[in-house]
Design an enzyme around this catalytic site. Structure first.
Site, mmCIF file in Angstrom:
data_model
loop_
_atom_site.group_PDB
_atom_site.id
_atom_site.type_symbol
_atom_site.label_atom_id
_atom_site.label_comp_id
_atom_site.label_asym_id
_atom_site.label_seq_id
_atom_site.Cartn_x
_atom_site.Cartn_y
_atom_site.Cartn_z
ATOM 1 N N LEU A 47 0.850 -1.187 0.000
ATOM 2 C CA LEU A 47 0.000 0.000 0.000
ATOM 3 C C LEU A 47 0.887 1.239 0.000
ATOM 4 O O LEU A 47 1.883 1.293 0.728
ATOM 5 C CB LEU A 47 -0.900 0.024 1.238
ATOM 6 C CG LEU A 47 -2.166 -0.827 1.213
ATOM 7 C CD1 LEU A 47 -2.800 -0.847 2.606
ATOM 8 C CD2 LEU A 47 -3.164 -0.313 0.190
ATOM 9 N N ASP A 48 0.535 2.236 -0.809
ATOM 10 C CA ASP A 48 1.266 3.496 -0.793
ATOM 11 C C ASP A 48 1.189 4.117 0.592
ATOM 12 O O ASP A 48 0.209 3.892 1.321
ATOM 13 C CB ASP A 48 0.663 4.477 -1.801
ATOM 14 C CG ASP A 48 0.797 3.982 -3.231
ATOM 15 O OD1 ASP A 48 1.793 3.297 -3.522
ATOM 16 O OD2 ASP A 48 -0.087 4.286 -4.048
#
Length: 288
Positions: A47-48
């Site tokens: 996930l960013d």
């Protein structure tokens, strides 16, 4: 009396954590490692830092199982902030904030519904895509010029959750490897509007979702057919070569063999049997 899965002193765990916003997946994994006092762990589906939500974590030997776990499709909730322009297509690198006109909600809903299906797109430069071995976001942060190849993503379901100008909230269920930031930009192009994501949360990965870091049984998430083995379990324990004659299903393919205390993943090809993973400990049930 309540049942739960455990193995005394066991370091093999599978669970879902809820990554907070503005923390990298790796940084948060290190925090989880310390929490469970286990150095050997991995996660699936980065996930960013800007994004939050469902992150699958496996400890010990369960970290070998990621490629066999049913992790797709993935469901996200997102919010678009109209009038905001950003290099990264999220609020990490905002360049400009302008007033943006309102959009008719019926038109908005129709355009969102029309996104279902296969879409060709260019991944965002601020992404984990590889360019000659380097991550795209590393090159982008250095200001280097490069191009990313077109990709495709499948939008299995997408719906408008709320429109409260200048914010558009939607939910999308997509194929693995999809970029919601790119999906948002495609929608904005169709609406002839400018905007960026101001919120992104991964709600589900296949059958996985956050449930207070509940310990999961990996056998509930492996999408492989089971095969019966008629030989002695000791043969599998020692990792000895298995003859196809001792298997119920002799057709080519990948199979799960479940024993009393462990399970194995094998592959049959032209009557030849090989281990893909062997002697992975099972979670045992304890009655409290």
């Amino acid at each position: 009396m309540q049942k739960r899965f455990y193995e005394k002193g066991e370091v093999n765990k599978l669970l879902v954590i809820n990554k907070p916003i503005f923390i990298s997946s790796n940084f948060y994994l290190n925090k989880i490692k310390r929490k469970y006092k286990n150095k050997k762990a991995g996660f699936s589906g980065t996930l960013d830092p800007f994004a939050k939500g469902c992150l699958i974590v496996a400890f010990g030997q369960y970290a070998k199982l990621f490629k066999y776990l049913e992790k797709a499709p993935k469901t996200y909730k997102a919010v678009i902030w109209l009038g905001v322009q950003s290099q990264s297509f999220d609020i990490e690198r905002v360049e400009k904030i302008d007033f943006e006109k309102k959009v008719n909600e019926d038109i908005l809903r129709n355009q969102i519904n029309n996104l279902k299906g296969e879409i060709e797109y260019i991944p965002p430069k601020f992404s984990a895509k590889r360019i000659n071995g380097a991550k795209a976001y590393e090159l982008a942060r250095e200001g280097l010029d490069f191009e990313l190849k077109k990709s495709t993503m499948n939008i299995f379901d997408i719906k408008l959750l709320k429109y409260n100008h200048p914010f558009i909230s939607f939910e999308a269920t997509v194929s693995e490897g999809s970029y919601i930031r790119s999906l948002a930009q495609i929608l904005l192009e169709k609406l002839e509007l400018k905007g960026t994501l101001s919120y992104l949360e991964r709600v589900r990965e296949g059958k996985f979702f956050y449930e207070n870091e509940k310990e999961l049984n990996p056998l509930d998430f492996i999408n492989l057919p089971k095969n019966k083995y008629f030989g002695t379990q000791k043969w599998l324990e020692d990792g000895k070569r298995v003859s196809v004659e001792y298997l119920e299903n002799k057709e080519d393919g990948k199979y799960l063999i479940i024993c009393e205390d462990f399970f194995s993943i094998i592959e049959i090809e032209n009557c030849d049997v090989k281990y893909l993973l062997n002697k992975i400990p099972k979670l045992k049930a304890k009655i409290d």
